[in-house]
Design a protein around this motif. Structure first.
Motif, PDB file in Angstrom:
ATOM      1  N   LEU A   1      45.232  39.686  35.953  1.00 45.62           N
ATOM      2  CA  LEU A   1      45.588  38.720  34.915  1.00 45.62           C
ATOM      3  C   LEU A   1      46.893  39.104  34.230  1.00 45.62           C
ATOM      4  O   LEU A   1      47.711  38.239  33.909  1.00 45.62           O
ATOM      5  CB  LEU A   1      44.458  38.628  33.883  1.00 45.62           C
ATOM      6  CG  LEU A   1      43.261  37.754  34.267  1.00 45.62           C
ATOM      7  CD1 LEU A   1      42.177  37.859  33.213  1.00 45.62           C
ATOM      8  CD2 LEU A   1      43.681  36.300  34.443  1.00 45.62           C
ATOM      9  N   GLU A   2      47.088  40.391  34.010  1.00 46.32           N
ATOM     10  CA  GLU A   2      48.341  40.862  33.408  1.00 46.32           C
ATOM     11  C   GLU A   2      49.536  40.505  34.284  1.00 46.32           C
ATOM     12  O   GLU A   2      50.652  40.346  33.788  1.00 46.32           O
ATOM     13  CB  GLU A   2      48.289  42.375  33.213  1.00 46.32           C
ATOM     14  CG  GLU A   2      47.339  42.822  32.114  1.00 46.32           C
ATOM     15  CD  GLU A   2      47.222  44.335  32.064  1.00 46.32           C
ATOM     16  OE1 GLU A   2      47.952  45.022  32.806  1.00 46.32           O
ATOM     17  OE2 GLU A   2      46.396  44.820  31.276  1.00 46.32           O
ATOM     18  N   HIS A   3      49.270  40.368  35.591  1.00 48.45           N
ATOM     19  CA  HIS A   3      50.343  40.050  36.538  1.00 48.45           C
ATOM     20  C   HIS A   3      50.292  38.586  36.980  1.00 48.45           C
ATOM     21  O   HIS A   3      50.818  38.214  38.038  1.00 48.45           O
ATOM     22  CB  HIS A   3      50.264  40.996  37.744  1.00 48.45           C
ATOM     23  CG  HIS A   3      50.649  42.407  37.403  1.00 48.45           C
ATOM     24  ND1 HIS A   3      49.786  43.280  36.783  1.00 48.45           N
ATOM     25  CD2 HIS A   3      51.824  43.085  37.577  1.00 48.45           C
ATOM     26  CE1 HIS A   3      50.402  44.445  36.593  1.00 48.45           C
ATOM     27  NE2 HIS A   3      51.626  44.350  37.051  1.00 48.45           N
ATOM     28  N   ASP A   4      49.643  37.762  36.147  1.00 43.44           N
ATOM     29  CA  ASP A   4      49.671  36.297  36.300  1.00 43.44           C
ATOM     30  C   ASP A   4      49.017  35.768  37.571  1.00 43.44           C
ATOM     31  O   ASP A   4      49.377  34.686  38.052  1.00 43.44           O
ATOM     32  CB  ASP A   4      51.113  35.774  36.214  1.00 43.44           C
ATOM     33  CG  ASP A   4      51.754  36.098  34.865  1.00 43.44           C
ATOM     34  OD1 ASP A   4      51.054  35.990  33.839  1.00 43.44           O
ATOM     35  OD2 ASP A   4      52.940  36.482  34.850  1.00 43.44           O
TER      36      ASP A   4
ATOM     37  N   GLN B   1      51.102  35.582  46.609  1.00 46.81           N
ATOM     38  CA  GLN B   1      51.298  36.218  45.310  1.00 46.81           C
ATOM     39  C   GLN B   1      50.378  37.428  45.162  1.00 46.81           C
ATOM     40  O   GLN B   1      50.804  38.501  44.719  1.00 46.81           O
ATOM     41  CB  GLN B   1      51.022  35.201  44.203  1.00 46.81           C
ATOM     42  CG  GLN B   1      51.292  35.697  42.796  1.00 46.81           C
ATOM     43  CD  GLN B   1      50.889  34.673  41.739  1.00 46.81           C
ATOM     44  OE1 GLN B   1      50.442  33.563  42.049  1.00 46.81           O
ATOM     45  NE2 GLN B   1      51.031  35.047  40.486  1.00 46.81           N
TER      46      GLN B   1
END
Length: 238
Positions: free
Chosen positions: A100-103, A159
């Protein structure tokens, strides 16, 4: 930014997000407790069984860790104890936080529990439920997806791979599409971050096998080879 609090109770260790749950008790992981309070909302099968619960206006998914296969018939939920942070629950919880921190479009982790039992342990994980979402496999039973959606699926997988995340069970049921056709990835049990690239081709091949296998179960599935080319075009473009 990580927002994890820790609670210890009777040997149990619970990690939780205080922004979602300001406080938590072991009873929160008890299905009977949720059933008693009318909070169970069904579930979904996968490698284990995910229970949908509604708690204080939040839609959540509670997943007790379960063994599969033959060993699961003898030992359904015990794992070798190697320390709380080596548990399946903590590993998945922390990986979801990092993604989540890395989208990456993955569910937000809400709580994880480690319960020591002699030389073994049991574990549970709670995540937020993705609103109005369904597995890719179920959607393909009903309708054909445009090339743009297949490309988005490929782009999200790329991603994830670019960040070095290996999804150990990448299949057409662990990819969700919501009402706006946004792509989400779920079920990161036994998944990990890796440095080398050789595994990425095998990871994609696993996904394709799952789609081909689904077609044998559902002969009218809206899935064909050209869709894979559309997915891979999105993967390579990303």
């Amino acid at each position: 930014m990580k927002t994890t609090a820790v609670k210890k109770s009777d040997g149990q260790v619970i990690w939780f997000n205080p922004q979602v749950l300001p406080q938590i008790e072991p009873s929160f992981f008890d299905l009977n407790w949720h059933r008693k309070h009318g909070q169970l909302r069904g579930g979904a099968t996968g490698r284990g069984f995910a229970h949908f619960i509604r708690f204080e206006e939040r839609e959540l998914v509670l997943r007790p860790f379960r063994r599969g296969g033959l060993i699961g018939k003898i030992n359904p939920d015990l794992y070798l104890r190697l320390g709380a942070k080596a548990s399946r629950a903590y590993q998945e919880y922390s990986l979801l936080e990092w993604m989540l921190e890395h989208d990456l479009p993955v569910p937000r982790p809400v709580a994880a529990r480690y319960v020591p039992v002699g030389l073994c342990y049991r574990a549970d994980l709670v995540t937020e439920r993705i609103p109005d979402s369904r597995p890719l496999a179920d959607i393909l039973v009903e309708k054909e997806l445009p090339a743009t959606v297949w490309a988005k699926i490929g782009a999200v997988i790329c991603q994830m791979h670019t960040l070095g995340v290996h999804h150990s069970d990448l299949n057409c049921r662990n990819i969700l599409l919501d009402a706006d056709m946004r792509v989400w990835l779920i079920d990161f049990d036994k998944c990990s971050r890796r440095e080398k690239d050789g595994w990425k081709v095998q990871n994609l091949a696993r996904l394709k096998r799952s789609l081909d296998k689904e077609l044998t179960k559902q002969p009218l599935l809206f899935w064909q080879e050209s869709n894979w080319l559309e997915l891979m075009a999105g993967y390579k473009a990303e």
